[in-house]
Design an enzyme around this catalytic site. Sequence first.
Site, PDB file in Angstrom:
ATOM      1  CE  LYS A   1       2.388   4.491  -0.787  1.00  0.00           C
ATOM      2  NZ  LYS A   1       2.719   5.302   0.005  1.00  0.00           N
TER       3      LYS A   1
ATOM      4  CB  SER B   1       5.274   6.270  -2.617  1.00  0.00           C
ATOM      5  OG  SER B   1       4.186   6.956  -2.291  1.00  0.00           O
TER       6      SER B   1
END
Lengths: 432, 166
Positions: free
Chosen positions: B120, B83
């Site tokens: 993230k 991600s």
Amino acid sequence: MKHENKVFFLIDVNNMYVSCERVFDPSLNNKPVIVLSNNDGCAVARSNESKSLNIKMGVPLFQIKDIVQQHNVIVLSSNYAMYAEMSRRFHTILGSYVTDEEVEPYSIDECFVDFSAYEKNFELEKVGQQMRQQIWKWLGLPVCVGIGRSKTESKIANHIAKKNPGFNSVCDLVSMDPCNKEYYFSLIDVSEVWGVGRKHAKKLHSMGVKSVLDLACTEAREMQRQFSIVMARTINELKGISCIEIEDTPPSKKQIIKSCSFGAKVTELNDLKEAIAMHAQEACKRLRDEESLCGCLLVFVQSSPFDESAPYYNKSITGSFSEPTDCATDFVKAAVRMVGEIYKEGIKYKKCGVILTGLEPKSGHTYDLLTDFEHIEKKECLMKAMDGIHSKFGKKKIGIGPCFVPGRNWSMSRDKLSRNPFRWDELIVINN
Amino acid sequence: MSEIAPSIIHIKPYLTHGIVLCEALSIKQVVPSTQMLIPYALEKISAGFPSPAQDYVDKALDMNEHLIKNETATFIVKVASLSMLNAGIDIDDELIVDRSLDAKHGDIVVALIDNDFTVKRLMIDEKGQWLKAENPDYKNIYLSEGQELIIWGVVTHIIKMTRKKS
């Protein structure tokens, strides 16, 4: 008077082992968790959720099987390598508040800090809150802080902080209103006082001394006559007179104990010999780390005290070395021979171990006239080579006897061991 | 050459201290920081005219000092997600995470959402805090009602093996 100026903090990690596990496995948060002692025997740490299921400290797993199943309690093996590293960091953070002489790592999850020199410049409760927040942010460990005029008082303060959520985990008895202090002291049972054992607590109860307040109100000198100087000191400490100083240098070890229970019950002498050889080597390693020599070796074996079908067997044997030694081959040879002496057929052994006593610093030892120095030199060279291999390739790469070969009959069971996130091959993995 | 003279004694007192106590004694401190020193060449030496070694080896590089500012609060984690690929974080990369830092807008963070780890980029804007994935195939994370975002630590460096294991 001098004692009035003393201020001690006691910082203590809540449910240390469980809290450590949660840092690296957040899915354990808000769930009942217990951590088992070595060999998955008893519950040695419990999350608050487990405590409220009435799982007691130290209870054997088989006695709580039903609760565990019914409430989906998560059961973990103890991961001492990881707890030790978290503990080191915990003590390092607290060490940064004062000088080295003013901090005493009391146990894996408790630390005393002597803050007397800084009292005038700080608001104590704020310092406590800062410690708490720093340890929470940096390490993810929840702590409680107790502040008092003596070590004993700081212990009680810590207890108060833990039991009363209103304190926001920090209890400062130094600035507390005396009436409030008396109130809290009157609520706590005298057995909670640091240094008062179960036996003394019983005697105190029979004398009508039931709460901490009762004890603090007794006459120290009078109590010394009935108990001991230790009790008098405890009473003075409760009155806010510090009698126990910070021990910044831990006293040198008097003995080294290495023991462990077996994964399965062991009946064969050969298995016992293998296991005892491993304990002897590991104890020897610790002895060498401390640069000491050992003069006396004790070997013991025992069966399970919980097994009601067979009588409890518990035997030990001691022997002394003609010359104090720190050579693993000496220990293994002696231990293997000694375990043979106390072995009895037909017993289901649960545990064995060695205790090294008669320790003295290696540098201070005087050898006698007839010492065969050439032989000692040879043994030392061998041990140096082994130490080198251990530190370079790991401590299971070389050993005396087959004890480090995997799949021994007696190997410890640690079924539910979490990973050690401080090893390269066991790092936490982030999947999202 | 040691002689052992056996004599049997009872060791009850040792045993009552229990397993827990002996285990506590067996705990060794683990020191995670070893020092790997790499000589650092300050100036090039002209060929054929070597200067003494001390002259050009001025300071040794210490990777720990370079990568870790706060040893006590630093942890290393491994990534198993794509991600953050466009931020240069691939599967099996190791991240150096400093928990003592306060996360700011744009930091790459290790965070907890519903007690699950995620890595993230932290975004702080008029919408509040949200987590940005650096790979179009992955969704950003916006907090729903009642969901809590806990910053576990701030990523300071990525350790990437450039030579894949054969």
